[in-house]
Design a protein around this motif. Structure first.
Motif, PDB file in Angstrom:
ATOM      1  N   GLY A 183      -7.595 -19.280 -11.863  1.00 38.83           N
ATOM      2  CA  GLY A 183      -7.171 -20.311 -10.917  1.00 38.83           C
ATOM      3  C   GLY A 183      -7.966 -20.259  -9.637  1.00 38.83           C
ATOM      4  O   GLY A 183      -8.973 -19.554  -9.545  1.00 38.83           O
ATOM      5  N   LYS A 184      -7.490 -21.029  -8.670  1.00 38.03           N
ATOM      6  CA  LYS A 184      -8.190 -21.156  -7.392  1.00 38.03           C
ATOM      7  C   LYS A 184      -7.264 -20.700  -6.276  1.00 38.03           C
ATOM      8  O   LYS A 184      -6.102 -21.074  -6.241  1.00 38.03           O
ATOM      9  CB  LYS A 184      -8.596 -22.624  -7.190  1.00 38.03           C
ATOM     10  N   LYS A 200     -12.505 -19.568  -6.763  1.00 34.46           N
ATOM     11  CA  LYS A 200     -11.878 -19.474  -8.090  1.00 34.46           C
ATOM     12  C   LYS A 200     -11.861 -17.998  -8.450  1.00 34.46           C
ATOM     13  O   LYS A 200     -12.749 -17.235  -8.024  1.00 34.46           O
ATOM     14  CB  LYS A 200     -12.708 -20.248  -9.134  1.00 34.46           C
ATOM     15  N   LYS A 221      -5.435 -22.641 -13.080  1.00 29.76           N
ATOM     16  CA  LYS A 221      -6.285 -23.497 -13.922  1.00 29.76           C
ATOM     17  C   LYS A 221      -5.964 -23.229 -15.392  1.00 29.76           C
ATOM     18  O   LYS A 221      -5.960 -24.122 -16.212  1.00 29.76           O
ATOM     19  CB  LYS A 221      -7.775 -23.197 -13.659  1.00 29.76           C
TER      20      LYS A 221
END
Ligand SMILES: CCCO[C@@H]1O[C@H](CO)[C@@H](O[C@@H]2O[C@H](CO)[C@H](O)[C@H](OCc3cn(Cc4ccccc4)nn3)[C@H]2O)[C@H](O)[C@H]1NC(C)=O
Length: 135
Positions: free
Chosen positions: A22-23, A85, A130
């Motif tokens: 993910g970010k 990320k 994500k």
């Protein structure tokens, strides 16, 4: 911290890997990835802090048993940047958990609860997921 994702009724076995991709928010203060039996029984609370509870750029790891926090461990490495990320991979065996981080960094934490599988995963805080992969 607010939950970003909660997954229950999992059955992750020793040696399998939970990958969270993910970010990190640009203004992130902290995020956490929690794995264990349920929200009150965590094998690992993996909590990178950019600026939270007086900690700056520190990974705090802990366990929780019956809703009570254990003893914290603070890690030296901090391979995270706000806005970046990132991907972490959590695996475990009966004695310890291993968290693989970016840049081939690795953190281990004792399996204090001695759980034989992981049924619960939550991601909390300043993090946009994500992908989640169980392999
Ligand atoms: C120096 C004397 C005070 O020590 C501070 O005590 C704080 C409160 O325990 C510690 O902060 C907590 O550390 C925990 C890990 O050890 C978690 O990161 C706590 O935040 C996450 C969190 C999850 N939850 C949900 C929750 C809480 C209780 C039961 C079930 C779910 N609430 N807060 C976070 O509030 C904080 O890391 C600790 N700082 C130090 C340096 O030890």
């Amino acid at each position: 911290m607010e939950h970003v994702l909660v997954a229950t009724h999992l059955n992750v076995q020793p040696g399998e890997c939970i990958k969270v991709k993910g970010k990190i928010f640009p203004e992130a203060k902290r995020f956490a990835v929690n794995v264990g039996k349920d929200s009150g029984n965590l094998m690992l609370h993996f909590n990178p802090r950019f600026d939270s509870h007086g900690d700056v750029n520190v990974i705090v790891c802990n366990s929780m048993e019956d809703g009570r926090w254990g003893t914290e461990e603070r890690e030296a490495d901090f391979p995270f940047q706000q806005g970046d990320k990132t991907e972490i991979c959590i695996s475990f065996d009966t004695t310890e958990l291993t968290v693989k981080l970016a840049g081939d960094k690795e953190i281990t934490f004792p399996n204090r609860l001695g759980l034989e599988n992981i049924e619960y995963l939550s991601v909390d805080g300043d993090f946009a997921i994500k992908a989640i992969k169980f392999s």
